[in-house]
Design an enzyme around this catalytic site. Structure first.
Site, mmCIF file in Angstrom:
data_model
loop_
_atom_site.group_PDB
_atom_site.id
_atom_site.type_symbol
_atom_site.label_atom_id
_atom_site.label_comp_id
_atom_site.label_asym_id
_atom_site.label_seq_id
_atom_site.Cartn_x
_atom_site.Cartn_y
_atom_site.Cartn_z
ATOM 1 N N HIS A 126 -6.652 10.442 -0.415
ATOM 2 C CA HIS A 126 -5.841 10.227 0.789
ATOM 3 C C HIS A 126 -5.042 11.472 1.181
ATOM 4 O O HIS A 126 -5.053 11.882 2.336
ATOM 5 C CB HIS A 126 -4.906 9.039 0.559
ATOM 6 C CG HIS A 126 -3.980 8.813 1.697
ATOM 7 N ND1 HIS A 126 -4.422 8.408 2.935
ATOM 8 C CD2 HIS A 126 -2.633 8.989 1.806
ATOM 9 C CE1 HIS A 126 -3.387 8.327 3.757
ATOM 10 N NE2 HIS A 126 -2.299 8.671 3.098
ATOM 11 N N LYS A 191 0.589 8.582 14.946
ATOM 12 C CA LYS A 191 0.772 7.221 14.413
ATOM 13 C C LYS A 191 2.231 7.033 13.992
ATOM 14 O O LYS A 191 2.819 7.930 13.398
ATOM 15 C CB LYS A 191 -0.146 7.038 13.209
ATOM 16 C CG LYS A 191 -0.003 5.700 12.508
ATOM 17 C CD LYS A 191 -1.143 5.407 11.564
ATOM 18 C CE LYS A 191 -0.830 5.813 10.153
ATOM 19 N NZ LYS A 191 -1.937 5.491 9.234
ATOM 20 N N ARG A 193 4.640 4.369 11.819
ATOM 21 C CA ARG A 193 4.626 3.178 10.955
ATOM 22 C C ARG A 193 6.056 2.732 10.661
ATOM 23 O O ARG A 193 6.894 3.547 10.282
ATOM 24 C CB ARG A 193 3.908 3.497 9.640
ATOM 25 C CG ARG A 193 3.721 2.265 8.758
ATOM 26 C CD ARG A 193 3.193 2.646 7.382
ATOM 27 N NE ARG A 193 1.847 3.167 7.412
ATOM 28 C CZ ARG A 193 0.750 2.437 7.341
ATOM 29 N NH1 ARG A 193 0.850 1.126 7.266
ATOM 30 N NH2 ARG A 193 -0.439 3.007 7.364
ATOM 31 N N SER A 222 -9.143 -0.363 5.272
ATOM 32 C CA SER A 222 -8.677 -1.497 4.479
ATOM 33 C C SER A 222 -8.769 -2.763 5.333
ATOM 34 O O SER A 222 -9.790 -3.453 5.321
ATOM 35 C CB SER A 222 -7.248 -1.225 3.984
ATOM 36 O OG SER A 222 -6.764 -2.318 3.275
HETATM 37 C C1 R5P Z 1 -3.503 5.475 6.000
HETATM 38 O O1 R5P Z 1 -2.764 6.431 6.277
HETATM 39 C C2 R5P Z 1 -4.947 5.628 5.700
HETATM 40 O O2 R5P Z 1 -5.376 6.938 5.900
HETATM 41 C C3 R5P Z 1 -5.802 4.655 6.493
HETATM 42 O O3 R5P Z 1 -5.687 4.983 7.857
HETATM 43 C C4 R5P Z 1 -5.336 3.247 6.275
HETATM 44 O O4 R5P Z 1 -5.279 2.954 4.904
HETATM 45 C C5 R5P Z 1 -6.252 2.266 6.951
HETATM 46 O O5 R5P Z 1 -5.775 0.979 6.709
HETATM 47 P P1 R5P Z 1 -6.182 -0.225 7.632
HETATM 48 O O6 R5P Z 1 -7.681 -0.269 7.675
HETATM 49 O O7 R5P Z 1 -5.584 -1.421 6.936
HETATM 50 O O8 R5P Z 1 -5.575 -0.010 8.975
#
Ligand code: R5P
Length: 298
Positions: A126, A191, A193, A222
């Site tokens: 990541h 983005k 959060r 995810s």
């Molecule tokens: C977060 O910063 C990761 O790079 C992915 O963007 C994130 O884990 C994706 O998660 P989800 O599919 O639940 O939006």
């Protein structure tokens, strides 16, 4: 060198051993009735270099324990472990976003590298910078197979106008690499959060000029929420979307969510053992073997 496949190996170990002309050693693992884990090598690896292949998903905690049990025994037999972790779990909690939070990535790396690991290889971690920061005395390599994704996408969509899209700043380096291999431009979406609720919001104005095919690149899918949010915005503007994501965890109805948002195709890598129909898994072994050889690791 021998190649050791732990129970989470998504099938990469045997392929790598074959390609590199190395002996492959599977591990025997079982559970005791109370749930405790038992692990034994099927052949000896005394005083040898051993490429240990493990994915840390699904069941992150079990996969971590398998790694720890294996490293203890390799240490005892004076072997030299080289770790290839195809999916590094707990990588997203790489700092204290809120006061008093555990920094999971640091704990995992400390535990794993406390037992004589000198080389760690990850596939599209990541945040490789954070991994590097938490390691000491370990030589670290993170690989992102942009060329593998690019080859598959070009085969299908070559000749079309396309733009690579990173859903956040963290995916910027991936987007740059993929765009270079595809010979197109890229856009990094902002983005935001909410650290307490976990809710994510994107500022999508930067996508106004995207035409033709959008290739959204990310490390992990995810729940699919991050990609679906961007894809539905794009499909509302008549832009076709495909996804290149290294680790298809696809929790719950994530795949359905992506399809509903207009995603035409999901390209991923076999970095975790589960497979979903509807996802195009690309062969990672030739690329990984090449990287390990090129860097003098295997
Ligand atoms: C977060 O910063 C990761 O790079 C992915 O963007 C994130 O884990 C994706 O998660 P989800 O599919 O639940 O939006």
């Amino acid at each position: 060198m021998k190649v050791l496949s732990l129970p989470g190996d998504p099938g990469i170990g045997p392929g790598l051993a074959d390609r590199l002309g190395l002996e492959h050693v599977p591990v025997f693992a079982k559970r005791f009735p109370d749930g405790e884990m038992y692990l034994r090598l099927t052949r000896g690896v005394e005083r040898e270099r051993v490429l240990v292949v493990q994915s840390m998903y699904p069941a992150q905690n079990d996969r971590l324990l398998e790694l720890l049990l294996t490293l203890e025994l390799l240490n005892r037999y004076e072997s030299e472990p080289v770790l290839l972790v195809t999916y590094l779990a707990y990588a997203r909690q790489d700092k204290e976003f809120l006061e008093y939070e555990a920094i999971s990535l640091r704990s995992v790396l400390r535990a794993v590298t406390a037992q004589g690991v000198r080389v760690l290889v990850t596939v599209d971690a990541h945040n490789p910078q954070a991994v590097e920061e938490f390691l000491s005395g370990v030589s670290y390599v993170n690989v992102f197979p942009g060329e593998v994704f690019a080859e598959a996408i070009s085969r299908e969509y070559g000749g079309r106008e396309m733009t690579v899209i990173a859903p956040d700043r963290g995916a910027g380096a991936r987007a740059l690499s993929l765009a270079e291999h595809l010979g197109c431009g890229y856009v990094v979406v902002q983005k935001f959060r909410d650290r307490t609720t976990g809710q994510v919001r994107h500022s999508l104005d930067s996508l106004d000029d995207v035409r033709g095919l959008a290739v959204i690149v990310d490390d992990i899918i995810s729940t699919g929420g991050t990609i679906a949010g961007i894809a539905s915005h794009l499909s509302g503007r008549g832009v076709e979307t495909v996804v290149a994501a290294s680790h298809a965890l696809l929790v719950g109805d994530a795949l359905e969510r992506l399809v509903k948002s207009g995603v035409r195709k999901v390209y991923s890598l076999p970095t975790v053992p589960q497979r979903f129909s509807g996802v195009v898994y690309l062969d990672l072994v030739p690329y990984l073997a090449g990287e390990l050889e090129k860097r003098g690791i295997a």
